[in-house]
Each structure stands twice: as structure tokens, then as C-alpha cells.
Motif scaffolding. Structure first.
Motif, mmCIF file in Angstrom:
data_model
loop_
_atom_site.group_PDB
_atom_site.id
_atom_site.type_symbol
_atom_site.label_atom_id
_atom_site.label_comp_id
_atom_site.label_asym_id
_atom_site.label_seq_id
_atom_site.Cartn_x
_atom_site.Cartn_y
_atom_site.Cartn_z
ATOM 1 N N PHE A 35 10.422 6.829 -15.420
ATOM 2 C CA PHE A 35 9.035 6.696 -14.982
ATOM 3 C C PHE A 35 8.061 7.213 -16.048
ATOM 4 O O PHE A 35 7.014 6.616 -16.290
ATOM 5 C CB PHE A 35 8.811 7.449 -13.677
ATOM 6 C CG PHE A 35 9.518 6.865 -12.484
ATOM 7 C CD1 PHE A 35 9.707 5.492 -12.369
ATOM 8 C CD2 PHE A 35 9.998 7.682 -11.469
ATOM 9 C CE1 PHE A 35 10.363 4.951 -11.267
ATOM 10 C CE2 PHE A 35 10.645 7.148 -10.366
ATOM 11 C CZ PHE A 35 10.832 5.785 -10.266
ATOM 12 N N LEU A 93 4.466 -3.254 -12.971
ATOM 13 C CA LEU A 93 5.653 -3.292 -12.122
ATOM 14 C C LEU A 93 6.127 -4.730 -11.937
ATOM 15 O O LEU A 93 5.312 -5.633 -11.691
ATOM 16 C CB LEU A 93 5.342 -2.678 -10.755
ATOM 17 C CG LEU A 93 4.752 -1.265 -10.756
ATOM 18 C CD1 LEU A 93 4.355 -0.863 -9.330
ATOM 19 C CD2 LEU A 93 5.746 -0.268 -11.342
ATOM 20 N N ILE A 147 10.318 2.904 -5.400
ATOM 21 C CA ILE A 147 9.088 3.234 -6.128
ATOM 22 C C ILE A 147 7.989 3.427 -5.093
ATOM 23 O O ILE A 147 7.491 2.472 -4.484
ATOM 24 C CB ILE A 147 8.717 2.116 -7.124
ATOM 25 C CG1 ILE A 147 9.814 1.996 -8.190
ATOM 26 C CG2 ILE A 147 7.367 2.393 -7.782
ATOM 27 C CD1 ILE A 147 9.549 0.933 -9.236
ATOM 28 N N CYS A 163 4.402 8.021 -13.306
ATOM 29 C CA CYS A 163 4.326 6.910 -14.257
ATOM 30 C C CYS A 163 3.025 6.954 -15.060
ATOM 31 O O CYS A 163 2.058 7.634 -14.700
ATOM 32 C CB CYS A 163 4.386 5.578 -13.503
ATOM 33 S SG CYS A 163 5.948 5.247 -12.658
ATOM 34 N N VAL A 206 1.135 1.363 -3.924
ATOM 35 C CA VAL A 206 0.533 0.635 -5.051
ATOM 36 C C VAL A 206 -0.948 0.384 -4.775
ATOM 37 O O VAL A 206 -1.810 0.601 -5.646
ATOM 38 C CB VAL A 206 1.276 -0.700 -5.287
ATOM 39 C CG1 VAL A 206 0.561 -1.527 -6.350
ATOM 40 C CG2 VAL A 206 2.722 -0.442 -5.707
ATOM 41 N N LEU A 259 -3.752 3.911 -10.833
ATOM 42 C CA LEU A 259 -2.879 2.829 -11.269
ATOM 43 C C LEU A 259 -3.749 1.641 -11.671
ATOM 44 O O LEU A 259 -4.574 1.160 -10.881
ATOM 45 C CB LEU A 259 -1.922 2.420 -10.138
ATOM 46 C CG LEU A 259 -0.918 1.307 -10.455
ATOM 47 C CD1 LEU A 259 0.034 1.726 -11.570
ATOM 48 C CD2 LEU A 259 -0.118 0.930 -9.200
ATOM 49 N N LEU A 282 5.080 6.767 -8.520
ATOM 50 C CA LEU A 282 3.931 6.277 -9.267
ATOM 51 C C LEU A 282 3.138 7.407 -9.909
ATOM 52 O O LEU A 282 2.552 7.230 -10.988
ATOM 53 C CB LEU A 282 3.025 5.444 -8.349
ATOM 54 C CG LEU A 282 3.613 4.112 -7.875
ATOM 55 C CD1 LEU A 282 2.702 3.459 -6.838
ATOM 56 C CD2 LEU A 282 3.830 3.169 -9.049
ATOM 57 N N SER A 326 4.708 6.528 -3.746
ATOM 58 C CA SER A 326 3.568 7.273 -4.300
ATOM 59 C C SER A 326 4.029 8.403 -5.212
ATOM 60 O O SER A 326 3.404 8.662 -6.259
ATOM 61 C CB SER A 326 2.701 7.824 -3.168
ATOM 62 O OG SER A 326 3.463 8.638 -2.290
ATOM 63 N N GLY A 349 -2.956 3.471 -5.239
ATOM 64 C CA GLY A 349 -3.154 3.751 -6.662
ATOM 65 C C GLY A 349 -4.254 2.899 -7.264
ATOM 66 O O GLY A 349 -5.054 3.369 -8.085
ATOM 67 N N TYR A 358 1.109 -5.772 -10.718
ATOM 68 C CA TYR A 358 2.364 -5.811 -9.972
ATOM 69 C C TYR A 358 2.732 -7.289 -9.827
ATOM 70 O O TYR A 358 2.045 -8.046 -9.154
ATOM 71 C CB TYR A 358 2.180 -5.135 -8.615
ATOM 72 C CG TYR A 358 3.380 -5.213 -7.680
ATOM 73 C CD1 TYR A 358 4.681 -5.417 -8.158
ATOM 74 C CD2 TYR A 358 3.235 -5.060 -6.298
ATOM 75 C CE1 TYR A 358 5.768 -5.473 -7.303
ATOM 76 C CE2 TYR A 358 4.316 -5.107 -5.435
ATOM 77 C CZ TYR A 358 5.575 -5.327 -5.939
ATOM 78 O OH TYR A 358 6.658 -5.379 -5.087
#
Length: 511
Positions: A287, A322, A308, A316, A336, A345, A313, A310, A339, A349
Motif C-alpha cells: 500500500f 485502483l 481494500i 496508500c 473509496v 483519494l 486506503l 478505509s 476518500g 477506480y
């Protein structure tokens, strides 16, 4: 004569030389009846047209009768070809003919229609059909899916019934690998977004004006800047048939590779370019370093569910991309989305699964479920599925099962051909009770193998002699050992009574 007239009636008079025309129509002009050539030809043409149509219908009717007679008459098999009872396979979905053709004609009867099978199915072959318990009669010995995932099959219930469920891992590996490479590019460059902008913004705003559209396509490119994948780091979670191919492809594109797989087999490990990639034993290490993360693990509730999430992430890089072409539930869509909303994030994705929390989100690029949707992948999967099914039905061999242990026992040359395959609950002392009973019946064991997986045990036994009454022996053995789920005698398959498909199969739970 009629044929000649029909031939010429479709042509304009000017297209036919006068002398030739007179010769071919002379018989139709009587000296006492001055009929014009136009009216004569039209009438004859109509008659000829009707006659031709009738002749054609009669020919079609004759061919249909001949075809019916041929179907009703049993086809004589070439000398030496098997003409006994065959294994019956029920198919769901459209299975590639490349796979279906693997089944030898006569020895296997394969159909998606129950009424076309001479006996209830002994095996089931499917792709995406959601298999119901009612689809599986007690005669079924095995189920094989043309593909890797088996979440459309009630595996737990099949295990309880003693039915192995097979899949075809690796058959679609190249197809999925290529889609992953596509996903890398979709994540790195504004390909999808740029295409949408051209079709739905530029073309509309410029009203189809080619010169203005061409100029906008050039000037608007600045809106879709991206990054190159060369020199970036990709984290590959799962290094099996697909993951290992992704590793090789990524290295070929000049990427750095980090791999993680806690249950990597020796066979899979040997396929990896160990000196050119980095393997880690902790996901956190992957990660922390990855610019891209792609997952290639099966969905196992409580194990890979929201692998995967929270917490992951948070470890990461903020701009990590992703890629999920395995199963939708492996990545937590809600995490996700959170994020994206709080700015932690910013990467994309890419998946071929929808997500309830990310529907319509611009950073979630969703494709149809295309992973194995190539002609080559479907052919490979079907061929592998057929080979797996035949191997199990004819020898009891288990490979690529998701609920039974791998079991391979090569037949001995001095064997009588009497092979007994036993599925039972995995209980202490079970094998001893089974062999003791068989010995009391005068059966001499030449070789055997006993394997187990979870609550299921599977035993294959070869004898030097054949039982006098195989059917009675099965019933007595099941009664004496109440942990037995099913029994199946295999003789010289297709060559003797004991090896006749479907003859000696005892299912305790169906009695």
C-alpha cells in the motif's frame, strides 16, 4: 421450350438479337393467330414461373422427407467406435463448441435440453447461470464452471451432497491480463473523459462543423493531461495465473512491480520473475509504495471481503489508482467514495463491476464485465472444463476443485479395473472402517489414496479383484459406515459392466 421462354422473358427485347429471338419464339406464334411477342411471352412466363415454384416446393418437400428418414434411422458407427451407454452432461448457457467437441461422440451425450438426454444428467457444465438446488438431481457426480469464479453455484450445499465443484483457473488469464493493461491506461490518461468530451461537448457545441471541431480537439487536449506508466510502481495482490501474467506485462511496460500473495503455490512461484520484482509479506508495504493497485484474488467472505477498505486506503498514496477485475466486494466502495469526498483519494477506480456507493461518480470508470469476454478465453475455458469433467468421471481424478481436495491416483497395470471412489464426512477412523469392511468382503486393495479438505474426505481405492455384486456391496458399505455420502464404482470405463457410465453410483442422502 418453356425453359427457353422463361429465360428470355426477363430480358428486354433490345438485349436479344432479332434472329436469335425469332428462332426461340417461333413455336409460340401460330400463323392463324397473330399474337404479339409481348403478350405471348408474358403468358408463358407466368405459367413457367408457377411451374418452377411448384417444382422447387416439391424438391424442398423431398429433401425434408429424406432428412426426417435419416434422423429416424440410427446412424451406423464406424467399425470399432463405442456404441454403448454414455455419460450424460447437462449444459447451462451457451458453451463454446470448441469445448463441447472435446467430449467423444457416443461416450458422452451433451445437451442443454433435458429431453435430449437419454438419462438424467451425470454432470453439469455452465458459465454464468445461477445454479439452483433444483437444477441438481441426485444423479449428478460433478459440476464444472467454464471460468474461475463460482459464486453462481451453491458450493456449500454441493459439498454437503458430496458433489465436487470444478472451475478453470488460468483459462481466461491472458484475456483478463490484457484488460488490466487497458485499465492502467484508462487510469493514467483521460481517454474515456476525452472521448466523452469530443462526442457530447465539442461536436454539439460546434454543430458538426469539421474545421471548428478539428481546432477544438487540438486546443481542448490540455483539459485531459495524464501521466505515463513507465517507471511507476504497480502493486499486484494475488500472484496466481492472472496476477503472474500482469507482473510480466507490467515489467514489459517498464513498471516497477511489488507482489503480495500469502498462499502462493510453488508452481505459481516458479512462474514469477523473482529477480525483477519485489515480493512483500505484508500488505501495508505494498500500500505504501504502489502508484497502482490491482487485485487478483478470489472473493472469500471474511477473508477477502473489503480487502481494500478505509484503513488500507489511509496507508496508500493519495493519488493511487485502483484496478479491480476480480470481484466487486474485494474493494469497499463506500470507503473509496469517502476518500473522494474528503480529498484523501484522488486516483481513479477502474473495474468491470458496478458499486452501489459509486454509481455515476466521475472517478469510477466502470466497464461491462469483460474480463473473460473473448473468443479465445471462452474456448480455453470450455475445453479445460470438458477435460476436467472427463478426467473425474472416467478416473475419479480431482483437479481444480473449489471444494474438494486435489486427488490423483494413476491406474495400475495389474489392476482388475475395479476402482471405488468414496466421498464421506471427514471423521476420525473413517478410512479404517472402510478398508476393514472391504477386506471382510474378500476385496484385496492394490493401491489407494485418501485426501481431505475441511469437512470432506475423498478416497480412491483400486482392487486386484472385482466384487461379485457391486450394487449390493455399495449399499452394505453405506449402511455399515454412516459417514459415507456417496460411492462410485469405476471399472474399465466404456469396456465392462462395472465401467458402464452411470451404472454403479450410490448416493446416501438420496436414498
Amino acid at each position: 421450350m418453356m425453359a427457353s421462354t422463361v429465360h428470355f422473358s426477363s430480358a428486354a427485347p433490345s438485349a436479344v438479337p432479332a434472329q436469335q429471338f425469332r428462332l426461340r419464339t417461333r413455336s409460340f406464334v401460330h400463323s392463324r393467330h397473330k399474337l404479339s411477342w409481348r403478350s405471348t411471352t408474358k403468358r408463358i412466363s407466368a405459367v413457367a414461373s408457377d411451374a418452377d415454384e411448384i417444382a422447387l416446393l416439391e424438391k424442398m418437400l423431398k429433401l425434408a422427407r429424406e432428412r426426417k428418414e435419416k434422423e429416424a434411422t440410427p446412424t451406423a458407427l464406424p467399425s470399432g467406435e463405442y456404441d454403448g451407454k454414455g455419460f450424460t452432461i447437462k449444459t447451462f448457457n451457451a458453451i463454446s463448441p470448441v469445448g463441447l467437441d472435446k467430449y467423444p461422440r457416443g461416450k458422452y451425450i451433451v445437451s442443454g435440453d433435458d429431453t435430449a438426454l437419454p438419462d438424467p444428467p451425470m454432470g453439469i457444465m455452465l458459465r454464468s447461470h445461477k445454479l439452483q438446488l433444483d437444477d441438481v438431481p441426485p444423479t449428478v457426480r460433478a459440476i464444472v464452471r467454464c471460468g474461475a469464479g463460482t459464486n453462481n453455484i451453491p458450493v456449500k450445499e454441493m459439498t454437503e451432497r458430496g458433489i465436487p465443484v470444478f472451475n478453470t483457473p488460468g483459462a481466461n488469464a491472458n484475456a483478463v491480463k490484457e484488460l488490466v493493461i487497458c485499465g492502467l491506461l484508462l487510469a493514467s490518461r483521460g481517454i474515456v473523459e476525452g472521448n466523452f468530451h469530443v462526442n457530447h461537448v465539442i461536436n454539439k457545441e460546434e454543430n458538426g462543423d469539421y474545421d471548428r471541431i478539428s481546432k477544438r480537439i487540438e486546443t481542448d487536449k490540455a483539459m485531459f493531461g495524464g501521466q505515463e506508466i513507465q517507471g511507476k510502481t504497480i502493486g499486484v495482490i494475488g500472484l496466481g495465473a492472472i496476477g503472474s501474467r500482469v507482473v510480466s506485462a507490467a515489467l514489459g511496460l517498464g513498471m516497477k512491480v511489488i507482489g503480495y500473495d500469502p498462499v502462493l503455490s510453488l508452481e505459481a512461484a516458479l512462474q514469477l520473475p523473482g529477480d525483477r520484482m519485489k515480493r512483500v509479506t505484508e500488505l501495508d508495504d505494498l500500500f505504501a509504495e504502489a502508484d497502482y493497485i490491482t487485485v487478483h484474488v478470489p472473493y472469500i467472505k471474511g477473508v477477502t471481503h473489503h480487502l481494500i477498505n478505509s484503513d488500507a486506503l489511509a496507508k496508500c498514496k493519495p493519488n493511487v489508482h485502483l484496478l479491480n477485475f476480480a470481484r466487486g466486494e474485494i474493494i469497499d466502495g463506500a470507503a473509496v467514495k469517502s476518500g473522494y469526498e474528503n480529498g484523501t483519494l484522488t486516483g481513479k477506480y477502474i473495474s468491470d463491476f458496478s458499486d452501489a456507493d459509486l454509481m455515476g461518480h466521475p472517478r469510477h470508470i466502470v466497464l461491462p464485465h469483460l474480463g473473460a469476454s473473448t473468443d479465445e478465453a471462452e474456448e480455453n475455458s470450455a475445453a479445460m472444463a470438458a477435460a476436467t469433467m472427463m478426467d473425474f468421471l472416467e478416473t475419479g481424478t480431482i483437479r481444480n476443485s473449489v471444494n474438494f481436495p486435489t486427488t490423483i491416483l494413476a491406474p495400475q497395470k495389474n489392476s482388475s479395473g475395479a476402482r471405488l471412489c468414496i466421498v464421506n464426512r471427514n471423521e476420525p477412523g473413517a478410512l479404517g472402517e472402510i478398508t476393514t469392511f472391504l477386506g471382510s468382503k474378500g476385496l484385496n486393495i492394490s493401491q489407494q489414496i485418501n485426501t481431505s479438505r475441511g469437512d470432506i474426505a475423498y478416497t480412491v481405492i483400486d482392487f486386484t479383484n472385482q466384487p461379485e455384486d457391486a450394487e449390493a456391496l455399495q449399499a452394505e458399505l453405506a449402511a455399515a459406515c454412516n459417514f459415507i455420502i456417496s460411492l462410485r464404482f469405476l471399472g474399465m470405463v466404456f469396456n465392462d459392466e462395472l465401467g458402464e457410465p452411470g451404472t454403479y453410483f450410490y448416493v446416501s442422502w438420496a436414498q
